[in-house]
Design a protein around this motif. Structure first.
Motif, PDB file in Angstrom:
ATOM      1  N   UNK A  41      22.663 -39.981  51.854  1.00 45.72           N
ATOM      2  CA  UNK A  41      23.058 -40.886  53.048  1.00 45.72           C
ATOM      3  C   UNK A  41      22.566 -40.127  54.221  1.00 45.72           C
ATOM      4  N   UNK A  42      22.464 -38.744  54.268  1.00 42.53           N
ATOM      5  CA  UNK A  42      22.119 -38.313  55.629  1.00 42.53           C
ATOM      6  C   UNK A  42      20.572 -38.716  56.227  1.00 42.53           C
ATOM      7  N   UNK A  43      19.778 -39.129  54.977  1.00 39.94           N
ATOM      8  CA  UNK A  43      18.601 -39.565  55.453  1.00 39.94           C
ATOM      9  C   UNK A  43      18.521 -40.937  56.201  1.00 39.94           C
ATOM     10  N   UNK A  44      19.407 -41.609  56.243  1.00 39.28           N
ATOM     11  CA  UNK A  44      19.454 -42.851  56.921  1.00 39.28           C
ATOM     12  C   UNK A  44      18.261 -43.671  56.417  1.00 39.28           C
ATOM     13  N   UNK A  45      18.238 -43.960  55.370  1.00 35.62           N
ATOM     14  CA  UNK A  45      16.932 -44.924  54.809  1.00 35.62           C
ATOM     15  C   UNK A  45      15.642 -44.017  54.951  1.00 35.62           C
ATOM     16  N   UNK A  46      15.547 -42.874  55.398  1.00 38.13           N
ATOM     17  CA  UNK A  46      14.188 -42.310  55.639  1.00 38.13           C
ATOM     18  C   UNK A  46      13.873 -42.157  56.984  1.00 38.13           C
ATOM     19  N   UNK A  47      14.911 -42.672  57.901  1.00 34.93           N
ATOM     20  CA  UNK A  47      14.835 -42.551  59.320  1.00 34.93           C
ATOM     21  C   UNK A  47      15.197 -41.249  60.151  1.00 34.93           C
ATOM     22  N   UNK A  48      16.180 -40.848  59.501  1.00 37.65           N
ATOM     23  CA  UNK A  48      16.834 -39.445  60.210  1.00 37.65           C
ATOM     24  C   UNK A  48      16.116 -38.252  60.403  1.00 37.65           C
ATOM     25  N   UNK A  49      16.143 -37.327  61.585  1.00 33.65           N
ATOM     26  CA  UNK A  49      15.459 -36.232  61.582  1.00 33.65           C
ATOM     27  C   UNK A  49      16.081 -35.243  60.629  1.00 33.65           C
ATOM     28  N   UNK A  50      15.079 -34.721  59.945  1.00 33.65           N
ATOM     29  CA  UNK A  50      15.408 -33.919  58.709  1.00 33.65           C
ATOM     30  C   UNK A  50      15.640 -32.375  59.430  1.00 33.65           C
ATOM     31  N   UNK A  51      16.783 -31.774  59.174  1.00 32.11           N
ATOM     32  CA  UNK A  51      17.283 -30.484  59.632  1.00 32.11           C
ATOM     33  C   UNK A  51      17.508 -29.374  58.712  1.00 32.11           C
ATOM     34  N   UNK A  52      17.335 -29.759  57.501  1.00 34.73           N
ATOM     35  CA  UNK A  52      17.282 -28.585  56.370  1.00 34.73           C
ATOM     36  C   UNK A  52      16.513 -28.875  55.079  1.00 34.73           C
ATOM     37  N   UNK A  53      16.112 -27.797  54.309  1.00 35.31           N
ATOM     38  CA  UNK A  53      15.266 -27.898  53.377  1.00 35.31           C
ATOM     39  C   UNK A  53      15.588 -28.737  52.245  1.00 35.31           C
ATOM     40  N   UNK A  54      16.906 -28.781  51.836  1.00 35.00           N
ATOM     41  CA  UNK A  54      17.446 -29.754  51.153  1.00 35.00           C
ATOM     42  C   UNK A  54      17.549 -31.088  51.514  1.00 35.00           C
ATOM     43  N   UNK A  55      17.293 -31.379  52.816  1.00 36.49           N
ATOM     44  CA  UNK A  55      17.271 -32.879  53.297  1.00 36.49           C
ATOM     45  C   UNK A  55      15.568 -32.894  53.147  1.00 36.49           C
ATOM     46  N   UNK A  56      14.931 -32.053  53.343  1.00 31.00           N
ATOM     47  CA  UNK A  56      13.411 -32.333  53.003  1.00 31.00           C
ATOM     48  C   UNK A  56      13.018 -32.652  51.523  1.00 31.00           C
ATOM     49  N   UNK A  57      13.788 -31.979  50.503  1.00 36.00           N
ATOM     50  CA  UNK A  57      13.737 -31.993  49.359  1.00 36.00           C
ATOM     51  C   UNK A  57      13.793 -33.509  48.795  1.00 36.00           C
TER      52      UNK A  57
END
Length: 120
Positions: A41-57
């Motif tokens: 959900x935090x990824x906002x369909x791939x449009x969000x700015x990534x702020x953590x390694x977990x988000x990047x993964x």
């Protein structure tokens, strides 16, 4: 925030983009279902700015293969003369994960194109 600069090098032993995707998927699967859902959900369909390694993964495991497929189709349309006309400058302008450049390196390796033509 750490910035990863990826410079492909045909002659060097390196990890392929497929291995990066596999590692991201493996890591993501170790997270709880609740955490995975939250990250997705935090990824906002791939449009969000990534702020953590977990988000990047999560981003890589969710969208990496789609990007790779689109890029590989595009790279197949690059005229052959481009690879033999001397140095090539690569600007990977995007989200910051360097997906296009890593996939380009895999493409070049798969087509026996020497990465020495890429200027640094």
């Amino acid at each position: 925030m750490n910035i990863l600069l990826f410079i492909p090098n045909f002659k060097a032993s390196r990890i392929s983009f497929n291995e990066i995707l596999e590692a991201a998927s493996k890591h993501t699967k170790t997270l709880s279902d609740v955490k995975q859902k939250s990250l997705k959900e935090d990824l906002e369909n791939g449009l969000a700015n990534l702020t953590s390694m977990d988000q990047l993964q999560m981003y890589l495991s969710s969208y990496g293969d789609i990007h790779r497929q689109k890029l590989m189709m595009a790279y197949k349309h690059i005229p052959n003369k481009v690879w033999s006309e001397g140095k090539l400058a690569v600007i990977d302008y995007g989200c910051g994960q360097c997906v296009a450049e890593m996939v380009l390196s895999d493409f070049m390796k798969g087509h026996y194109i020497d990465n020495d033509i890429v200027s640094h």
